[in-house]
Every structure is written in C-alpha cells, then in structure tokens.
Design an enzyme around this catalytic site. Sequence first.
Site, short mmCIF file in Angstrom:
data_model
loop_
_atom_site.label_atom_id
_atom_site.label_comp_id
_atom_site.label_asym_id
_atom_site.label_seq_id
_atom_site.Cartn_x
_atom_site.Cartn_y
_atom_site.Cartn_z
N HIS A 1 2.46 -11.49 14.12
CA HIS A 1 3.48 -12.07 15.00
C HIS A 1 3.20 -13.54 15.34
O HIS A 1 4.04 -14.21 15.92
CB HIS A 1 3.59 -11.25 16.29
CG HIS A 1 4.99 -11.19 16.83
ND1 HIS A 1 5.92 -12.19 16.59
CD2 HIS A 1 5.63 -10.27 17.59
CE1 HIS A 1 7.06 -11.88 17.18
NE2 HIS A 1 6.91 -10.71 17.80
N THR B 1 0.85 -1.19 0.00
CA THR B 1 0.00 0.00 0.00
C THR B 1 0.88 1.24 0.00
O THR B 1 1.97 1.23 0.58
CB THR B 1 -0.96 0.01 1.22
OG1 THR B 1 -1.81 1.16 1.15
CG2 THR B 1 -0.19 0.02 2.53
#
Length: 569
Positions: free
Chosen positions: A542, A485
Amino acid sequence: MPTDVIMPQMGESIFEGTITKWLKKPGDSVQRDEPLFEISTDKVDAEIPSPVGGVLSEVKVAEGSTVQINTVVAVIADEGSSTATAAAEKPETAPPAPAAQADGASASAASTAPPETPAAPAPSAAKATSAPYEPGVDVIMPQMGESIFEGTITKWLKQVGDSVQRDEPLFEISTDKVDAEIPSPAAGVLSEIKVPAGNTVQISTVVAVIGGSAGQAATPAAPAPETKAAAPAAQPEAASTSAERGGESVRSSPLVRKLAKENNLDLDKVPGTGSAGRITKEDVLQFLAQQGEGKAPAAAAPAPAAPPVVSAPVPAAAPAAAASSSKPATPAGPTPGDLVPLSRMRAIIAQRMVESKRTSPHVHTVFKIDLSKIVRLREKEKSKYEQRNGVKLTYMPFITRAVVNTLRKMPIVNASMEGDAIRYHKNVNIGIAVALEWGLIVPVIKQAEEKSFLGVARAIADLAERARGKKLKPDEVGSGTFTITNPGIFGEQFGTPIINQPESAILGVGGLFKEPTVVTDENGNDAIAVRSIIRLTLGFDHRIVDGADAGKFMAEVKKYLENWNEDIG
C-alpha cells in the site's frame, strides 16, 4: 598464508571470463588493489585488482583461457615466505617456466638452466620430481547470485578416489536463493574433500581438490594409468577452451559452445560482437532467431516433456483430485514429539516472510473470475497442443499472459520502492512460485512481455522442471518484478500471499470450481448456469499501490481472461 586469486563474477548473468593479459608475472611483488590481470566477458572488459599485497607465486591459468567464475587463476604468497622466495628465484634459473602450463614445463626448464649457475638446477629438478607442476585443480564454493556470500554443501555426488569428468555434477549446494548441482571445473580424480556435507562456507572457499600430488596419495582405488592422466587433463582444459569446437579462429565460451551443440549450429557461421570478435551468448541466440522458427523450439522442446509441472497449473478437477495430488507431498518425516531444527531453506523462507510483512503494509483484494471460455478451449485443444508443441497446456500460461498484458498498461503494479523513490521497471519479469519437497522457490521468466503464449508455456514448464531437479541458474531466481503463486492446486478457494520483496504485488491463484452463477443474456434476462469459477487474489504494497489501482488492475485481468481471444500457438 597464500591467498587464492579467483575469476570474479562481473555481473549477475556472467558465469565465465577470458584472461586476456597478465599484468604481473610469478615472482613480482604486488600491492593490494593493484591491477593484476585483464579479463574479457560477454558484457565487459576490465582490469582485476589484487585482493592482497604480496608476491605473485603462481599463475594457474594462461592468457587467452576462458574459465568459470570463482576458478582459482593465481596464488599470491606473503612477502618473505618460502613460497614467495621460490617464486622470486624461479625466473633467474628457469625463465620459460612461468609462461608454461603443461606438466613438462618444470622439467624442461630445469634441463635448460644456464651452465653458469650449476647449483641452481638441483633444487628445480628436485621440485619437478617430488611435486611436478600439477598442484591439482581447486574446487571452490561458487557465488550463486550477486547478493549471495555463502552456501551450504548438502551432498557430495562423488567420493575421494572417484574419477570425474569436466562439467559432471560434483556436489549439491543450498543458498538463500537456489538449490543447485555444481559441476566439476576439470576432469580428473577427486583427490580431496575439504568441506563435508552439511557445512556452510563463504563463497570462493576451496571445498575440494581434483588431481594434483594429493590425488596420487588418495587414488589407489583407481588404475595407475588414470591417476597419471588425471592431473594433466586438468591443466590444458582451460588453455584450450577458447579454441576448441569451431576452429582456432572462433573465440567463444563453454556456454556458447553448449548452445551451439544443442542447436547443431556451426559457430564459424555466427558473427561475433564481443571483444576481438568473440562470439557471445547473445550472438548465438540472435543468430538462431534469424534462422526462423525451425531451430529455436528445438532447444526448448525437450525441457517441457517431463511431467513434474503438475503443481504449476490450476486444477480443472474438483477438490478430491487436488487432495489426491497432495498426498505425495507428505514426507515420511519426524515422529510426534521430535524437535527438528529448520532446514537452511526453511530458515531463509521464514526470515524473508517476516521481513516482507515488516517492510510492506499488505493489502489484499479478491476477484471472482468466470474461466468457462478458457476451460472449454483447453479441453478442446490440450491433446493436440501437447503433440504439436511438446508442452502440456495448463491454465498458468493463460493467467500469466493476462497479468503481463495488464502490467504493461499499469506499470505502477510492476514497480518497487527504492529508498524514498519508486522504480518503474523497464521489463516485466514474472516469478512463478514452485513448491518443492524441501521448500519453495521462485524462478523468474525474464522479459515476459516479449514472449508469446507458447513461449510463456514453455518457460513455465522448463523452470518448474529444473527447479525440482536443482538445475536452476542463479540469475533465473532473481530480478523478478511480479510474482504469481498457485496454492489452488490443493483445493483452496483463495489465499492471501505475502509479497516477494522488493516487488510491489503478488497474485495468488485459487482453485477452479464449477459453481452456480447468475448470467445475463444480451436482452438483460437473468438465469442460473453452471460456470467454471476461479478466485484470484492480489496482494499489494500500500506504500506504492492504492486500492483503486489494485481494483483497476484486477478488473483488467478479469476482462482479459473472461473474453480470451489470444492465439495459443
């Protein structure tokens, strides 16, 4: 209540199918889930079960015809209904009728009815006079992706009484994944609009009718000869699709014929690998690729020529230029104090963002990258590049190529969670976020690892242009494995983007600025110099990606960009 039977979507990238065999005929009883007809697509041959139990009252599409997904191919009536009774009686009085698709079929069947049943022809003749075998072509809400089950009609591009050509844009829709113009399934006169603009309906809902008896009542504005021609045009279209263009011996789909026309390709020369020698999309693309570089760019060249790709590249100018480019994005919208409900796209974006933050433990790492070498290369080559290739030379292909090459080295960043396991994706499918006036969309470059720099540049430009023109196909907005993006076009230093689920990471591209930087020469001497600096942010899940892996990934991207040595084409 009669139930429409539709051509199903047999996979995310399948948009049409050929009916190879009807396993039932009008008047036959059929059980729910009992095989009703056989189809052939580019990827699979299959038996299609009946959606309900009842009597097959009407077959709308003949064997051998190729039609778009969600086209109504038959109608099943309830057991005992008048429609079912009529369908059951039809074979006794007029056996040829079920197999015929032309308008004259009913009338000719009535005239050849056996003399032993003098009372039977009268109702058939009456039916042929009051309602010929032209019920009109149903226009349905298409399924715009495998997980999409409804759509909102945002705008009708035609009004009742208007003539419409086959494949001409008929209405606009908005779904969870894409805004798109929907083409007409047949040529004729738009006789009825069943769902007004602004309404959300389930896929396969009939939203309009083209031609048919309703059209005769609704088309006084059109000349009489056109209204007569409209309904017949709707029926033979489907029957001829497998043979038109390229001779009767060539079996192909509308998509294949469109590709052939765009590339001036004679389909007689293309070997077909599909069922019964049918030419598939893959056959055409492979044939064009084998012809050398001369033809493949011809199909891709027109798309990048349009200028709207300006939001995709990273700006080379200072924040002032970025600020000026952002002015058109400010709509003349609501006044202060207004309470405005969320648009469908904005509501979906809000839902997806909350879901992503709730699903993935987000971590972000920011790397400062010296893009000076690429800036000099771009300034030197951009004019010649556009003249040579028909596409503007922006910074996004450089960044995308660096990401793709690094993802191949570190597949963990190109992975997704599936339950309690990690899916390592076979291909690198790069999503490129495109800002629209009405929201945000992420079209995907499929198998980006197989594309050259020029191929990536063309794909980015093409997808951005078609996203803004509502021309994207459903399978171009899904199946991404990594997203890029570019908020830097508005002058920001860097952002902390939210992961596009179910991907494991997203790259945010910051603005490009000239900054004083400490540089070290080959002898170890330090100096201050002006460099073109960009900041790239990696947002990662994560659960899948550890901080060390994220750091290694970004270090590799930085190395690739700062030491650029790839041919740009």
